[in-house]
Every structure is written in structure tokens, then in C-alpha cells.
Design a protein around this motif. Structure first.
Motif, short mmCIF file in Angstrom:
data_model
loop_
_atom_site.label_atom_id
_atom_site.label_comp_id
_atom_site.label_asym_id
_atom_site.label_seq_id
_atom_site.Cartn_x
_atom_site.Cartn_y
_atom_site.Cartn_z
N ASP A 1 0.84 -1.19 0.00
CA ASP A 1 0.00 0.00 0.00
C ASP A 1 0.88 1.24 0.00
OD1 ASP A 1 -2.34 -1.27 -0.08
OD2 ASP A 1 -2.86 -1.01 2.05
N LEU A 2 0.33 2.29 -0.52
CA LEU A 2 1.03 3.57 -0.45
C LEU A 2 0.63 4.19 0.89
CD1 LEU A 2 2.64 5.81 -1.97
CD2 LEU A 2 0.43 6.69 -2.72
N LEU B 1 -3.19 10.75 -15.27
CA LEU B 1 -2.08 9.79 -15.14
C LEU B 1 -1.73 9.54 -13.69
CD1 LEU B 1 0.32 10.89 -18.02
CD2 LEU B 1 -1.23 8.95 -17.95
N MET B 2 -1.93 10.54 -12.84
CA MET B 2 -1.47 10.40 -11.45
C MET B 2 -2.17 9.28 -10.69
SD MET B 2 -0.63 14.30 -10.31
CE MET B 2 -2.20 15.02 -10.66
N PRO B 3 -3.49 9.19 -10.75
CA PRO B 3 -4.12 8.06 -10.04
C PRO B 3 -4.15 6.80 -10.90
CG PRO B 3 -5.67 9.85 -10.49
CD PRO B 3 -4.50 10.06 -11.35
N ARG B 4 -3.37 6.81 -11.97
CA ARG B 4 -3.29 5.67 -12.88
C ARG B 4 -4.62 5.31 -13.52
NH1 ARG B 4 -0.38 0.48 -10.98
NH2 ARG B 4 -0.26 0.12 -13.22
N PHE B 5 -5.36 6.31 -13.96
CA PHE B 5 -6.52 6.00 -14.77
C PHE B 5 -6.02 5.49 -16.12
CE2 PHE B 5 -8.93 9.37 -12.21
CZ PHE B 5 -9.30 8.42 -11.28
N TYR B 6 -4.88 6.02 -16.50
CA TYR B 6 -4.14 5.50 -17.65
C TYR B 6 -2.70 5.33 -17.17
CZ TYR B 6 -8.07 7.49 -20.28
OH TYR B 6 -9.31 7.81 -20.76
N ASP B 7 -1.95 4.48 -17.84
CA ASP B 7 -0.55 4.34 -17.48
C ASP B 7 0.34 5.10 -18.46
OD1 ASP B 7 -0.33 3.11 -15.10
OD2 ASP B 7 -0.09 1.08 -15.89
N VAL B 8 1.40 5.67 -17.92
CA VAL B 8 2.32 6.41 -18.79
C VAL B 8 2.92 5.45 -19.82
CG1 VAL B 8 2.92 8.04 -16.98
CG2 VAL B 8 4.27 5.97 -17.25
N ILE C 1 6.04 8.35 -12.90
CA ILE C 1 5.46 9.29 -11.95
C ILE C 1 5.70 8.74 -10.56
CG2 ILE C 1 3.33 10.40 -11.17
CD1 ILE C 1 2.22 9.98 -13.98
N THR C 2 6.16 9.58 -9.67
CA THR C 2 6.40 9.09 -8.31
C THR C 2 5.62 9.93 -7.32
OG1 THR C 2 8.31 10.53 -8.00
CG2 THR C 2 8.73 8.33 -8.89
N ILE C 3 5.27 9.28 -6.24
CA ILE C 3 4.70 10.01 -5.11
C ILE C 3 5.59 9.72 -3.92
CG2 ILE C 3 2.76 10.12 -3.51
CD1 ILE C 3 0.92 9.75 -5.80
N ASP C 4 6.10 10.77 -3.33
CA ASP C 4 7.08 10.63 -2.25
C ASP C 4 8.20 9.69 -2.69
OD1 ASP C 4 5.33 12.17 -0.89
OD2 ASP C 4 4.54 10.56 0.36
N GLY C 5 8.58 9.77 -3.91
CA GLY C 5 9.70 8.97 -4.40
C GLY C 5 9.35 7.57 -4.85
N THR C 6 8.15 7.11 -4.57
CA THR C 6 7.76 5.75 -4.97
C THR C 6 7.06 5.79 -6.33
OG1 THR C 6 7.15 5.53 -2.66
CG2 THR C 6 6.70 3.64 -4.10
N ASP C 7 7.48 4.91 -7.20
CA ASP C 7 6.80 4.82 -8.49
C ASP C 7 5.35 4.41 -8.24
OD1 ASP C 7 5.79 4.04 -11.04
OD2 ASP C 7 7.84 3.70 -11.73
#
Ligand SMILES: Nc1ncnc2c1ncn2[C@@H]1O[C@H](COP(=O)(O)OP(=O)(O)OP(=O)(O)O)[C@@H](O)[C@H]1O
Ligand SMILES: Nc1ncnc2c1ncn2[C@@H]1O[C@H](COP(=O)(O)OP(=O)(O)OP(=O)(O)O)[C@@H](O)[C@H]1O
Ligand SMILES: [Mg+2]
Lengths: 655, 616
Positions: B342-343, B395-402, B407-413
Motif C-alpha cells: 500500500d502507499l 495519469l497520477m491516479p493511474r486512470f491510464y498508465d504512462v 510518476i512518483t509520489i514521495d519517491g515511490t513509483d
């Protein structure tokens, strides 16, 4: 049949808006307790449905006659064939070869005839059934096009759809399968009884002692099963409604991470559907064996009492065999009638629902004396118009507005002030509650819908695109437009660039609602569509709300020439969009509070001036500003209030 | 995935296999049912031959049976019927149960699969088609399970059993009867082979009709606005006509083959009766046996004919199954890594590193985008229509993938954590507002079903919609209609804002979410949000400059690239795209206002109150 009398009304399942259905609005299809379709299996006979269907079927008289002939012939031939069997056996036991062969030939003739009648029955009922279905569908669709938007405000698309897809089918089954099957069954029973009586009157009377038992059993079963079947229909409707919303709202569901919660709820609904079905299945599974036992009892009576009579010489062996075979054929239609009973109830209920749509009076229709407007100058008058969507909530109050041909009117005001409503009234999406609206001095209620619509071009606040190519979508405004004209319209609204960059340019296929375009792009296409219609009156309801300023400026320039000579209504929150309007109308709670030119209104220093300043001045006059809240009197003053547990500023990163 | 290559029917049957206990029970019941079914005619024949005992004597027939035997036979008949009833009940009920369970399972699967398929799938999906599959096609499979599968077993068992009994009774007569069974079965199979492709087409056409209908009804406002009812009717009529043509063809086929089948069967009966009578005449057969044969024939008629129906149900189920597996096999373009954690403990540091993306392989929408959003910052995205702003936030909540970069949040992909935990970190107000047909309360609480009334009110207040709701006769219990049809554009947007605020997310995204809200209300919302946004990373997309002016970073997108990045003053100084937009939108107003300020100052001598009277 006696047990037909046992049909009461469907107990506690009668509808009424409750639960999530909220109060029943006018112009709204009946809902059941679950907010979905009211599916009540009341009577097996609905006068309304039957008379209407009779009217519909009337043109197919000849086919209907054929069908009846087929049904009757088939029922007769199958039933009297036992005479041949009995005759064969009789001839055999008597040792009469000639008679045996004659019966054999007769038997073959019956077989061929029955196949022929069956063919007639199948072809004519099929023809009628499918014709009827087609006709009902077309009629319903045509009627749906006439219903006003209020109807669509109140009825979900899925509900309306299920009436035109599934309910019509049950009606069609009634007309073809149902009615004729019942006819065949009844005739079949009569003939079988006749055959039985022909073989042996006494034996017939004795075996018929089981009939009351059968009837009572069936009647009791009916009483139970009716409810079970109602529940089945309701349960599946709820399941479908849920699925539908799941599909259309999937983006929200995913962004709110609601999947697990939804899965739970759906499982619950789905399980209820399962239980309802299993229950109904239980009842169905129970009735057949019960009937079988009763039938077997009758057979046993035949064997015992009939055998006794044979031995006493009152009955020939072949008579007994024929009797036993004929008895089998008697109970088939009896059983079938019982099944038809439920079918009939369902069909009548389906018919009622179809008729409910067909009989929903359009809130308004073209007046018989309505005129076509051709060349209009574009004058629009609101004469003391009041309007409300639902009782008690007034949206427009005594609105008086007179628009000269070619004038550009900007409507400004808080959200919910009634701007969209004003434009909806011009195109007569709804009828005014009081007062009148005139186009070129003619009351819109006296103008045909088509001619009015063709003089108008509307960009709706929420752009709706159809699935189809870009061409098709823009062309919707004027079906005979050339590709060249379409391109021009697209250029005017600054959409040409992005369209040509699409994979297949104007031929690119847009998915449902234009999902493969950005929201602004959708707006531009719907804008182009409106312009292409060459309207005399143009309505732009936040047509560029999601469009960037630069594109908007391009549009503005193009519009300056385009709008010349056209009356137009422009709604926009970006005030730079409307400053050049001939007249700006400031609305508040459905009333005009200010109107005039941009500069005059600024000079006036009232609502508009304040709004205008606020577009860039962060701190302008916030104390005197109120959202819609002004109406409620108290205004929840946003800032400083955000301290409930859920909505405090995020402090700790762990949650 | 394994199993994907198996034939559809096998895959469908594997659903039923989950209930193998019950299936076994149903089969056992079937055997019992068949046994007692065979006993019936046997008893009749026994009653006739032994109870009545007609036999040939010189110059004719005589009867000399016993009433006792008759009575016993009669009782046995009832007894057998009862036993048969029990088995029949067991068989029907269990069969139906399994079929219903299978339908239930499939429905659940479809539902859950659909709601987890990524946006890419739904972009192309047609609601009408999906509904058709989830309703009619599932029903087709249920019918196949209850009427097809179990019936097939029944037919086979019954055929074999009757054949045996008949042969044992009189193999000659059995032969006469059985000659007709292969042609009957063959005809019914030919019929279904002909029907199958047409059936498929009918199903497709039904789906298409549904799509036309669905679009017409949901787009009714547009239809009416352009007065295109006639064209719509023509479109619908064409589809309906087409559907008629095909369904009528199925009827033609059935009307041709049905009577043929009937005729063949009738001839079989005639042949049996005629030949049987001869046998009796020659003393090779008893009357009871012929009666038995005739009863068996009556019994067999339905099953033999239903071989055709079984193939039909099978044909329908295999096409239905295929269509359902089109959905169930659709793989979400966005997949969670197996065993992804989990994030947790999000601070809200969002980074785009060299991100590229395209909705299809051909045209890139984002090209090498770099964004560094520090925790608590407000990031504004600005750019032309179609420049890719919504895409960035999708892209951020991964509705689509890059398609490139990360994209990282707090350094985590973001691809290394679970989807649910990732999405919970976000609160997104989508550009395209969708409300459910439910009450306002249910809509606001949609993402947080455990929210208290106070929470809901508070969120509504923040979104400046509370006061409006309170003016409605039913308040929060007002029904909003499909997609929120009974609300004005700005009202819908504010409800959708309230819905998001209730989530208490770490990262907030407002995608043009006040475009339909007047400037004044928008301003008030912003004021209210200012407090809430503290400690949260916020992305704002807006077309009105004022909305974005005070952001910590303003990113200007052009054709999927970030061309400018900085604060308002910096970008003004840069004299680029942002400056142009500014000039177009606000400069006039500022200047006009300056002039007015001067004018007011002249008139009243105290301009400040008029301008910033309420500022705090
Ligand atoms: N179909 C409807 N049924 C019932 N009430 C409605 C309907 N459409 C709008 N309303 C109500 O009527 C009022 C005016 O709505 P309208 O859409 O005209 O506002 P608006 O000025 O266009 O607002 P916005 O700027 O937000 O679009 C609102 O309070 C709204 O809730
Ligand atoms: N679901 C989709 N499938 C295919 N292409 C898409 C899809 N969504 C958007 N596009 C395309 O991607 C590009 C970027 O779209 P996006 O929605 O990100 O634009 P935007 O900057 O948000 O525009 P707007 O200001 O109009 O909302 C556009 O050219 C659009 O046509
Ligand atoms: Mg966008």
C-alpha cells in the motif's frame, strides 16, 4: 377456466414512490418501492391492453384468421389421432385387415394434416408477432420523440429503454404465443373431452373427479407464485439499473475508490435477485410433480375402473387404450394453461407499461393551428414570464425582456440564477408557467416545433456528442451541409486545427458522448454544430467555459461577423467573453436586477461592476458577496469553518 | 491467463462445475426420474395384459383378468408417479438452482470486472452493448444451464433407457420406431445449424438497436434543440427493420423445420401403430405392449425434439458466452503489481519524470513532461484546449498508465503500489461532472459512505452549495435525476466538489471544476478552500486566469509539452504564452479598473472601501 377467477390484485406490491424514489413527479412513469419499475402482476386481463392490441392487430386480420385456422386444425388433428390408434387396435383384435389398413391410412392423413396446420400456425403467428413488435417499437420511439424534456428529467434512460426493449416483447409474446396458445389449449381440452366421452361416458365422469383437485392445486399455487414472479421481475430490474449506473459512472467510481463498497452492494442486490429466482424456481419445481401425481391418479382410475368395465364388456380394449392416450392429451393443455396464466399476467403487466409510455401525454404538442416560421427577423420577447420546474420552487419570476432582431444579449448571474432556464424556454423545451414568449411577435406555443428548432442554434451547457465521426456530429445541425461547410464551421470556432490533427481528421470516430476528446474539444464541436445550422437565433450557454482564452479570442473575432444580423443569447462566466454584448442582463434569483451596456453597468457600480472587479481583484468586496445562500438568508461563511473532523487541513501525513 | 484458449462452452461449464455436488444430485435425480418414468407405461401394459388379459381365442378376443391385479396396478401407478414426482422436483429445483447460481456468479464477475477496467476500456465501450451482454446474454447462459445442459443429460439417459426397454419388449417394433429417431435428430440439428448464424446476428442487432435508443434518449436535449426527431426516427426505424428482417428469418426457419419435425414424428407414430396392429393381429404382440409403445412414443416426442432445442440453447449460449467473455477477458490496461504494498504516509510530493503518454500508439499527447510538485504546493495547469491538462491529472491516479518515464509520489513509483491506496491519496474533481440518480446526500457521500451528517454539511458548505440545498423543499433528500439533470451546471459542479472534499485526500485535483460557477461564487469557494488546502498538494486546472494566478507553480502546456513554468510574476516577466493569455483576459480589466479607481477616487475621495472593503 375456473381458476382464472382466483386472480386478485397483487397484494402488497402496489407501487407508489417511496424509498429512494422520492416523491412522484408529474410526467413520470410509475415507480415501485425500490424506485424502479412498478411491476405488478395484477390481472390476467386488462381491458385497456386487449382493446388497444386488438386495434393494432386489426390490419393483420387475414393472417390472424389463418393463425386461428392453423391453431384449431393442429389442436384437432393431434387430439383425434387417438381415434386412429384405438381403431387400429380394434381392427387388430377383431382380425379385420381391411379396417386396419383403412385406419392406418386415416392415421397418416391426420399426421400430414396436423403438420400442415402446424405450418400455417407457425408462419402466420410468426409474421403477426414480428410485425407487431416492429410496429410497437416504431410507435413507441416516435412517441418518445414527442415527449417533453420534463419527461426525461424525471425518467432514467434505462427505465424508458427497458419498456421499449423488453416490455414490448412480452406484449408480442402475448399476441402471438399467449392468446393463440390459450385458444389452442381450450379447443384441445374441449376436443379431448369429446373424445373421452366418445369412448366411455362413465369412465370420463369418474376420471374427472380429479379435475377439481387439479384446479384447487393450481389456484393455490398461483396465489403463491404470483408474488414470487413479481419479485423476480423487480429484482432483475434493480440489478440492471445498478449495472447501468456502474457503467456510466465508472470514472467517478474509480476516482472515489468506491469499487469495494459497490461490489458489496451489488452482491447484495444480485443475491436478492438470486433468492427471488430460486424461490420462484422452487415453486415451479414443486407444481409439476404435484400435477403429475394428480394425472397419474386419473390414469390409475382409468386402469382400475376402465379395466373393470372392459371385463364386464362395457368397454372394448381398444377403447381403453384410446381413452388412456386421450387422457394424456387432455392434461397437457390443462398444464399449459396454468403456465400461460402467469405468462398472461406478465404480458398484461408489460402491456400496461408499454401503454403507460404511449399514453403519456406529451406535455405539449404542436398546436393544430401552429404555423411554420420561415424567414424570421429574430425578435424575441419575454412577456412577464414566470416559470418553475417543480411546484413551489420558482425559478423565473415575472421576467420581462424584449430583444431586438440582431441584438446580442449576455446573461450574467450567479449559478442557479436561471440563465439556462431562460434559453430553454425560448426553444420551448418547457412551457412557461405564466406569461408568454414570442419570437417575431408569434407566441412560441403557436409555432411548430420543427420550424422553431430549425431557426435556432444552441450550444448546450453540457456538450453532448453522438457516437459517430466528427463530420456526422457537426452535420447534425444541418443534414444537407457539405463537407466544405462543415470545415468552415469548424474553422470559425477554432476547432479545425485540432480536428485535422486527429488520426483520421474529420473522419475520426468519436465514441459515446465524445469520450475520446477533451472537454473543451467537445464544446468546440458542439459549437460548430450550432453554427452550421445557420440559426437566426443563436444560444451559447457557456459555450466556451472549458475553452482556453486564446481559442476563445479566435472565436470571438469570428463571431463578430457571424453574429451580425443574428439574435444571440450568450451566457458566460468569463466576463471578457461578454463585454462586447449589446446588452448585458444581470439576473438574480430569476429576476433581472440590472441591464445595459458594459460601460454603463460598470459606471452604475452595482452587481455587475462588482463581479467584473472580482475577475481579477482577489479581495474585492467579499463581505457583501453571497452564493445562492442569499436566498436562504444565512450564508455559511466558508473560511474559518473548515474544522470538522473530516475536513481539517491535512496535518499529519499518515492517515 | 490460463483457460482463455478453451472453448467458450467449456469455460461456461466450469462455472457450473463449482456446484458439482448439486450437479451430481441433479444427475442422480435424473436417473431416478427416468427409471420411474419408464415404469409408468410398463404398469399400464401390465394392467392391460395381466389385469384384463385380452387374448386371442378362436374367432376373436376374450378378456379374463383379475380385478385385484388391476387394483394393484392402479396403486402402483400412483406410487410410481409419486416417486417420479420426488425425483423430478429434486432435478428441476437443483438444476434451476445451479443455473441461477451460475448467472449470479457471472453477473457479479461482470460487474466487478467492469468497474475495475481502466478508463481506456470505457472510453470505447458502448453502454447499450454492455447492458445487452449483462442482461440478455447472461439470461441466455442461464437458460442453457437449466434447459440445455441438464436436459441434454436427461434426453440421453431417457433415450437409452427407452430404447433398451423397447428392444426387450419387441425388437421388431422397436426397430420401426427407432428408424425415425436419427432423421428427427438430424433435422433438428440442421435447423439449429441454420439458425445459429442468424441468431447471432439477431443478438447483434438487438445490441445495436439498444445503442441507438440509448444515445437518442440520453441526447434528447440535442435532438430537440436541432429538431432532428425525424432523422432519429429514420435511424431507429432502419435498425428496427433490420432486426425484424433477421428475427423473421429465424421464424421462417422454425416454421419450416418445426412442421417437418412434427410430421416425421407423426409418421413414426403411425408406423408404430400400424405395424404394431399387424403384430397383434398375427399374435406376435400383446395389446398392452402396443399401448406401452404408444405411451413411450408420446414420452419421447418432447425429448427427441428438444435435441434441436438443446443445440439451439447451446448455440445461443456459445455466442452469448463469447460476448460475455469479450468483457471478462478484456484486460485492464492498468495492472497492479502482484504483492504490491500500500502507499502509506503520503506527504504529497508528486513528480513526473520525463513522462510521455498517448491514448493510442500513433499520436503522443504528452511529451517528456517533468513536474515537481512539493508537498503543500498549489500547481496550476494552463494551456489550450486539448493540450493535455486533463491527461496529466488522469495519469497520477493511474486512470491510464504512462507510456514513457515515470510518476512518483514521495519517491515511490506509482506503479509499485496498490491501486486502491494510490487512488485514496487523491481527491479529484473531474471536468466532466457525473452525478448518480440518487439524493443529494447520497451523491455527496458517494466516496465516503460512513460520513456523518455534519461532515456532509461541512463539505457542502465549503463547496458553497449548502445554502442552496437548504432552500430546496426536500433539502439533502432531493432527488437529482440522471446525471444530475435537475440541477444547474454550477450546482452540479459544486456538489461534485463537495463529494471530493469529503474524502479528505492528501492530493487535491480540480479539473476546471468551477468553469460553470460564477466568478463570485468561485471566489468564495476558493476562500473556503484556502484553509483546507494547507498541507495538501493541489493541482488546479482552470481557464480563468484569476483562478490560477496565486499558484505556487504555473505550468503552461502546449501540445503536450510544458513550455513555461513559474509563478505569476515570473511568467509575466517572461513575456511568453502566459503573458499573452494574461493580456487577452485580464489586462483590459485591470486597466479599466485602474481607471475607475482613479475616477472613484476623484468622486468620493476614498477608493479603498469600494474596492477592498470586505477583504480580510
Ligand atoms: N430540469 C430541472 N428540474 C428541476 N429544477 C431545475 C431543472 N433545471 C434547473 N433547475 C433548477 O432551476 C434553477 C435555475 O437553473 P438554471 O440551470 O437556469 O441556472 P443557471 O443560471 O443556468 O446556472 P449555472 O450558471 O449554474 O448554469 C436552479 O436552481 C436549478 O436547480
Ligand atoms: N480518452 C481519450 N482517448 C483518446 N484521445 C483522447 C482521450 N482523451 C483526450 N484525448 C485527446 O488527448 C488530447 C489531450 O486531451 P486532454 O483532455 O488532456 O486536454 P485538456 O488540456 O484537458 O483540454 P481541455 O482544456 O479541453 O479540457 C486531446 O487532443 C484529446 O483529443
Ligand atoms: Mg480537460
Amino acid at each position: 377456466m375456473v381458476f382464472f377467477g382466483g386472480a386478485g390484485s397483487a397484494g402488497g406490491w402496489s407501487g407508489g414512490g417511496g424509498g429512494m424514489g422520492g416523491n412522484l413527479r408529474p410526467n413520470s412513469l410509475k415507480r415501485s418501492t425500490d424506485g424502479w419499475d412498478d411491476d405488478e402482476l395484477g390481472s390476467v386481463y386488462s381491458h385497456r391492453v386487449v382493446t388497444r392490441m386488438a386495434k393494432m392487430i386489426a390490419p393483420y386480420r387475414f393472417r390472424l384468421f389463418l393463425a386461428v385456422v392453423g391453431v384449431l386444425g393442429f389442436a384437432t388433428m393431434t387430439r383425434i389421432s387417438v381415434l386412429a390408434v384405438s381403431g387400429l387396435i380394434g381392427a387388430a383384435t377383431d382380425g379385420d385387415m381391411d379396417r386396419l389398413n383403412r385406419w392406418g391410412l386415416a392415421y397418416i392423413a391426420m399426421a400430414v394434416l396436423s403438420a400442415a396446420f402446424f405450418f400455417i400456425q407457425m408462419t402466420s403467428t410468426g409474421w403477426i408477432g414480428h410485425r407487431l413488435l416492429l410496429r410497437l417499437r416504431k410507435d413507441m420511439f416516435a412517441h418518445l420523440q414527442k415527449l417533453s424534456l420534463r419527461f426525461y428529467d424525471n425518467n432514467e434512460v434505462g427505465r424508458v429503454m427497458s419498456r421499449i426493449t423488453s416490455d414490448v416483447t412480452s406484449l408480442q409474446e402475448l399476441m402471438t404465443g399467449g392468446m393463440l396458445t390459450i385458444l389452442g389449449d381450450v379447443v384441445g381440452i374441449a376436443i379431448s373431452v369429446g373424445v373421452l366421452l366418445y369412448f366411455d361416458v362413465r369412465l370420463t365422469l369418474v376420471t374427472f373427479t380429479v379435475v377439481p383437485v387439479l384446479v384447487v392445486t393450481m389456484a393455490v399455487w398461483q396465489a403463491y407464485s404470483r408474488r414470487a414472479f413479481v419479485r423476480v421481475r423487480q429484482a432483475i430490474a434493480v440489478v440492471n439499473a445498478n449495472l447501468q449506473e456502474n457503467v456510466s459512472g465508472v470514472r467517478v467510481i474509480q476516482s472515489l475508490s468506491r469499487e469495494d463498497e459497490n461490489a458489496k452492494r451489488f452482491d447484495n442486490i444480485n443475491r436478492q435477485n438470486l433468492n427471488a429466482n430460486v424461490n420462484a424456481g422452487l415453486l415451479s419445481a414443486a407444481v409439476t410433480p404435484a400435477v403429475e401425481v394428480i394425472v397419474a391418479t386419473a390414469t390409475a382410475l382409468v386402469v382400475a375402473y376402465g379395466g373393470y368395465r372392459v371385463m364386464n364388456g362395457h368397454l372394448a380394449v381398444e377403447g381403453l387404450v384410446g381413452f388412456a392416450l386421450a387422457l394424456q392429451m387432455l392434461f397437457d393443455p390443462v398444464r399449459d394453461l396454468v403456465l400461460q396464466y402467469t405468462q398472461l399476467q406478465r404480458a398484461m403487466a408489460g402491456g400496461e407499461r408499454v401503454l403507460e409510455v404511449l399514453d403519456t401525454k406529451p406535455e405539449f404538442e404542436d398546436d393544430p393551428n401552429a404555423i411554420d416560421i420561415e424567414d424570421i427577423s429574430g425578435r424575441v420577447d419575454f412577456n412577464h414570464v414566470s416559470f418553475n420546474y417543480v411546484d413551489d420552487v420558482q425559478v423565473l419570476a415575472d421576467l420581462d425582456l424584449h430583444v431586438e432582431p440582431g441584438e446580442t444579449i449576455a446573461l450574467v448571474g450567479q449559478t442557479g440564477a436561471g440563465k439556462t432556464t431562460i434559453t430553454a424556454l425560448i426553444s420551448r423545451f418547457y412551457d412557461v408557467t405564466s406569461g408568454s414568449i414570442e419570437v417575431d411577435g408569434i407566441d412560441v406555443r403557436k409555432i411548430t416545433h420543427a420550424s422553431l428548432a430549425h431557426r435556432m442554434g444552441i450550444v448546450l451547457q453540457e456538450p453532448f456528442l453522438f457516437s459517430g465521426t466528427v463530420y456526422e456530429n457537426i452535420r447534425y445541425g444541418r443534414p444537407d451541409a457539405t463537407d466544405e461547410e462543415i470545415r468552415e464551421a469548424a474553422e470559425t470556432v477554432g476547432a479545425h486545427d485540432f480536428i485535422s490533427r486527429l488520426e483520421e481528421g474529420y473522419g475520426t470516430y468519436l465514441h459515446e458522448r465524445g469520450m475520446n476528446l477533451s472537454v473543451g474539444q467537445r464544446q468546440l464541436i458542439s459549437f460548430a454544430r450550432a453554427i452550421l445550422a445557420r440559426p437566426r437565433i443563436l444560444i451559447l450557454d457557456e459555450a466556451t467555459a472549458n475553452v482556453d482564452t486564446q481559442t476563445e479570442v479566435v472565436i470571438q473575432r469570428a463571431l463578430n461577423t457571424l453574429l451580425a444580423g443574428r439574435t444571440s443569447f450568450v451566457i458566460a462566466h468569463r466576463l471578457s467573453t461578454i463585454r462586447n454584448a449589446d446588452r448585458i442582463i444581470v439576473l438574480e434569483h430569476g429576476r433581472i436586477v440590472e441591464q445595459g451596456k458594459h460601460d454603463d453597468l460598470l459606471a452604475l457600480g452595482g452587481r455587475y461592476a462588482r463581479l467584473y472587479r472580482m475577475t481579477y481583484e482577489q479581495h474585492a468586496l467579499s463581505s457583501s458577496a453571497n452564493g445562492d445562500g442569499a436566498r436562504a438568508g444565512s450564508s455559511g461563511n466558508g473560511h474559518g469553518n473548515g474544522h470538522t473532523p473530516a475536513l481539517k487541513p491535512a496535518a499529519d501525513p499518515a492517515r | 491467463m490460463k483457460g482463455r484458449k478453451l472453448p467458450v462452452t467449456i469455460r461456461l461449464l466450469s462455472y457450473a462445475w463449482n456446484y458439482k455436488g448439486r450437479l451430481a444430485l441433479a444427475c442422480l435425480a435424473l436417473v431416478g426420474l427416468t427409471t420411474f418414468q419408464l415404469v409408468g407405461p410398463q404398469l399400464v401394459s401390465y394392467a392391460i395384459d395381466t389385469g384384463i388379459n385380452p387374448h386371442k381365442v378362436d374367432g376373436g378376443f376374450e378378456v379374463d383378468g383379475s380385478t385385484d391385479t388391476l387394483l394393484i396396478a392402479a396403486l402402483l401407478i400412483v406410487g410410481a408417479a409419486m416417486a417420479r414426482g420426488v425425483f423430478q422436483f429434486l432435478q428441476t429445483y437443483t438444476g434451476e438452482f445451479v443455473a441461477q447460481r451460475v448467472a449470479y456468479d457471472i453477473r457479479n464477475n461482470i460487474y466487478n470486472h467492469l468497474q475495475r477496467l481502466s478508463f481506456a476500456y470505457h472510453d470505447k465501450a458502448q453502454t447499450g452493448q454492455i447492458m445487452q451482454r449483462a442482461t440478455q446474454d447472461v439470461e441466455g447462459i442461464r437458460m442453457f444451464m437449466s434447459l440445455g445442459v441438464i436436459r441434454l443429460v436427461y434426453v440421453v439417459v431417457l433415450l437409452i433407457a427407452t430404447l433398451t426397454v423397447m428392444v426387450l419388449t419387441s425388437w421388431k417394433l422397436a426397430l420401426v420406431t427407432w428408424i425415425f429417431i436419427p432423421p428427427t435428430a438430424a433435422i433438428s440439428i440442421v435447423m439449429t445449424t441454420k439458425l445459429r448464424p442468424i441468431w447471432l446476428e439477431v443478438q447483434n442487432l438487438q445490441g445495436r438497436l439498444g445503442v441507438v435508443l440509448q444515445e437518442n434518449l440520453s441526447g434528447m436535449r440535442v435532438v430537440k434543440a436541432f429538431g432532428r426527431e425525424n432523422e432519429e426516427q429514420a435511424k431507429f426505424d432502419a435498425e428496427a427493420q433490420q432486426l425484424f428482417n433477421y428475427s423473421y428469418r429465424t421464424n421462417r426457419i422454425q416454421a419450416t423445420f418445426g412442421p417437418i419435425l412434427n410430421g416425421v414424428w407423426a409418421v413414426a407414430t403411425v408406423a408404430t401403430g400400424w405395424f404394431g396392429a399387424y403384430q397383434i393381429l398375427h399374435g406376435h404382440l400383446s395389446v398392452g405392449d402396443l399401448a406401452k409403445f404408444m405411451l413411450y412414443l408420446g414420452m419421447l416426442q418432447m425429448p427427441v425434439r428438444s435435441i434441436g432445442f438443446v443445440t439451439m440453447f447451446w448455440a445461443r449460449a456459445s455466442t452469448s458466452g463469447q460476448r460475455i467473455y469479450d468483457i471478462l477477458d478484456a484486460e485492464s490496461a492498468v495492472q497492479e503489481k502482484p504483492g504490491a504494498p500500500d502507499l502509506a504516509h503520503v506527504t504529497g510530493h508528486v513528480q513526473f519524470r520525463d513522462v510521455s503518454f498517448g491514448y493510442d500508439a500513433i499520436s503522443p499527447v504528452l511529451r517528456r513532461v517533468d513536474i515537481d510538485a512539493q508537498p503543500g504546493q498549489v500547481i496550476a495547469l494552463l494551456g489550450q484546449t486539448g493540450s493535455g491538462k486533463t491527461t496529466v491529472v488522469n495519469l497520477m491516479p493511474r486512470f491510464y498508465d504512462v507510456t514513457g518515464g515515470k510518476i512518483t509520489i514521495d519517491g515511490t513509483d506509482i506503479r509499485d503500489v496498490t491501486l486502491a491506496s494510490l487512488r485514496r491519496a487523491f481527491g479529484i474533481v473531474q471536468q466532466d461532472v457525473f452525478l448518480f440518480s440518487a439524493t443529494i446526500r447520497e451523491n455527496i457521500a458517494y466516496g465516503a459512505s460512513d460520513a456523518t451528517e455534519d461532515d456532509i454539511f461541512e463539505a457542502a458548505r465549503l463547496a458553497r452549495i449548502h445554502d442552496f440545498i437548504m432552500t430546496l423543499p426536500d433539502g439533502y433528500d432531493t432527488w437529482v435525476g440522471e446525471r444530475g439533470i435537475t440541477l444547474s451546471g454550477g450546482q452540479k459542479q459544486r456538489i461534485s466538489i463537495a463529494r471530493t472534499l469529503l474524502l479528505d485526500p492528501k492530493i487535491l485535483v480540480f479539473d476546471d471544476s468551477t468553469s460553470s460557477v460564477d466568478t463570485e461564487t468561485e471566489y468564495l469557494i476558493q476562500q473556503a478552500l484556502a484553509e483546507l488546502m494547507k498541507g495538501r498538494t493541489t493541482f488546479v486546472i482552470a481557464q480563468r486566469l484569476r483562478t490560477v494566478k496565486s499558484a505556487d507553480q504555473i505550468l503552461v502546456l502546449k501540445d503536450g509539452r510544458i513550455v513555461e513554468n513559474g509563478r505569476h510574476e515570473e511568467l509575466i516577466a517572461l513575456d511568453g504564452l502566459y503573458r499573452q493569455i494574461y493580456d487577452l483576459e485580464l489586462r483590459d480589466q485591470e486597466e479599466a479598473f485602474e481607471r475607475e479607481r482613479e475616477r472613484l477616487a476623484e468622486v468620493k475621495g476614498e477608493p479603498e472601501t469600494a474596492i477592498a472593503g470586505g477583504g480580510d
